[in-house]
Write a protein that holds these residues in place. Sequence first.
Motif, PDB file in Angstrom:
ATOM      1  N   GLU A 138       0.834  -1.219   0.000  1.00 35.20           N
ATOM      2  CA  GLU A 138       0.000   0.000   0.000  1.00 35.20           C
ATOM      3  C   GLU A 138       0.867   1.267   0.000  1.00 35.20           C
ATOM      4  O   GLU A 138       0.580   2.242  -0.689  1.00 35.20           O
ATOM      5  CB  GLU A 138      -0.917   0.003   1.228  1.00 35.20           C
ATOM      6  CG  GLU A 138      -2.386  -0.210   0.905  1.00 35.20           C
ATOM      7  CD  GLU A 138      -2.834   0.404  -0.422  1.00 35.20           C
ATOM      8  OE1 GLU A 138      -2.884   1.644  -0.484  1.00 35.20           O
ATOM      9  OE2 GLU A 138      -3.127  -0.353  -1.374  1.00 35.20           O
ATOM     10  N   GLU A 139       1.946   1.204   0.809  1.00 35.84           N
ATOM     11  CA  GLU A 139       2.836   2.366   0.906  1.00 35.84           C
ATOM     12  C   GLU A 139       3.616   2.561  -0.396  1.00 35.84           C
ATOM     13  O   GLU A 139       3.879   3.686  -0.818  1.00 35.84           O
ATOM     14  CB  GLU A 139       3.824   2.183   2.068  1.00 35.84           C
ATOM     15  CG  GLU A 139       3.160   2.221   3.427  1.00 35.84           C
ATOM     16  CD  GLU A 139       2.502   3.569   3.696  1.00 35.84           C
ATOM     17  OE1 GLU A 139       3.112   4.608   3.352  1.00 35.84           O
ATOM     18  OE2 GLU A 139       1.365   3.585   4.209  1.00 35.84           O
ATOM     19  N   ARG A 191       1.334   4.288  -2.792  1.00 39.43           N
ATOM     20  CA  ARG A 191       1.196   5.707  -2.464  1.00 39.43           C
ATOM     21  C   ARG A 191       2.423   6.488  -2.946  1.00 39.43           C
ATOM     22  O   ARG A 191       2.301   7.583  -3.494  1.00 39.43           O
ATOM     23  CB  ARG A 191       1.036   5.883  -0.945  1.00 39.43           C
ATOM     24  CG  ARG A 191      -0.316   6.463  -0.557  1.00 39.43           C
ATOM     25  CD  ARG A 191      -0.311   6.918   0.898  1.00 39.43           C
ATOM     26  NE  ARG A 191      -0.240   5.787   1.838  1.00 39.43           N
ATOM     27  CZ  ARG A 191      -1.318   5.080   2.190  1.00 39.43           C
ATOM     28  NH1 ARG A 191      -2.508   5.367   1.698  1.00 39.43           N
ATOM     29  NH2 ARG A 191      -1.197   4.084   3.038  1.00 39.43           N
ATOM     30  N   GLU A 197       2.475   6.787  -6.749  1.00 39.83           N
ATOM     31  CA  GLU A 197       1.478   7.746  -7.236  1.00 39.83           C
ATOM     32  C   GLU A 197       1.850   9.183  -6.885  1.00 39.83           C
ATOM     33  O   GLU A 197       1.584  10.106  -7.650  1.00 39.83           O
ATOM     34  CB  GLU A 197       0.087   7.349  -6.729  1.00 39.83           C
ATOM     35  CG  GLU A 197      -0.349   6.080  -7.454  1.00 39.83           C
ATOM     36  CD  GLU A 197      -1.724   5.535  -7.084  1.00 39.83           C
ATOM     37  OE1 GLU A 197      -2.327   6.034  -6.113  1.00 39.83           O
ATOM     38  OE2 GLU A 197      -2.171   4.597  -7.783  1.00 39.83           O
TER      39      GLU A 197
END
Lengths: 213, 114
Positions: free
Chosen positions: B74-75, B78, B81
């Motif tokens: 998930e990190e 992030r 992006e």
Amino acid sequence: MSIAIPWDSFDLIVFDMDGTLYDQPPLRRRMAALLAREAIRQRSLSVMRTLAAFRRQREAMANAVTNDFAVAQYRLPGHSPDAVRATVIDWMEQRPLAMLREYRTPGAGTLFTRLARNHAIAIFSDYAAQAKLAALGLSARYCVTAEDVGRLKPDPAGLLWLMEQAKTTPQRTLMIGDRDERDGEAARRAGVRALIRGRDFRHFDDPIFRHAS
Amino acid sequence: MLPDFDATVRAIADTVALREQRPVGTAGQASAFVLASFAGLPGYLRPPLRAATLIFDAWPVIGQRTYFHDLPPEERRRTVEAWERSFLGPARMLMTFYVSLSLFGLWPDDARHG
Ligand SMILES: [Mg+2]
């Protein structure tokens, strides 16, 4: 590998185009670099995404029979078919042409010249092949693509059409390709013998082509 | 631990593969393709790109005390992006470069024997 090919017993030698008459990996890497440059320039991955979606669609269509294949292949959710077609022609057909000759499979030129004396040479490809063939400096008597017959490999429609044109039989036809699940399977469905690059040979200087004439 | 170029490329390709709805290829194929493409770039492009990639890998150390390639999925996403939207041209360009190569590497590969 010691497969002996009875070249005299064939009238028609059918070649696949992509991955068979030229090496795809180095060309793919160069096209990827050009596409990355384009994405950076446009600040958008849209060209890359369109091409990826098109490729996925084509792979899916290979396993299903579609009647309006030539049109359906460009129908992607959220895109105008005309725009998809233009992007595909630009990036998958036009731009690679200039680089193609560099990646021609070793021995292809000599083999085509020798075969042309006593055989009909044909191209059977899922993608447009005439311009690529010219860019490769090769020529063939017949050329058939998925758009011509409305079917993708492993459907043997193109192979059957070629045999009809050449007025010959499956026993007197040889298919040379690079994917067993596409080229090999199309040949099996048509009752034609196949040679698969990577499995039966690496390039056209291999011993199995030595007596081809 | 130090920044790690290959691990960073693999982590970016994994992130792109996870983000794509229907990838045909695998993350492993994508990262192998990106590394091969990188090796095929002109010699003058590789050192600055490699340096920028190592900076990208080290970037999360400031806030999260971990290299990018060690972050959880998930990190990683992030971070990718954030760099894709960065107001800094070179950061954005670096991420576009890797994401587009990873996307290409996720295409169905009909060139296995080429
Ligand atoms: Mg092929």
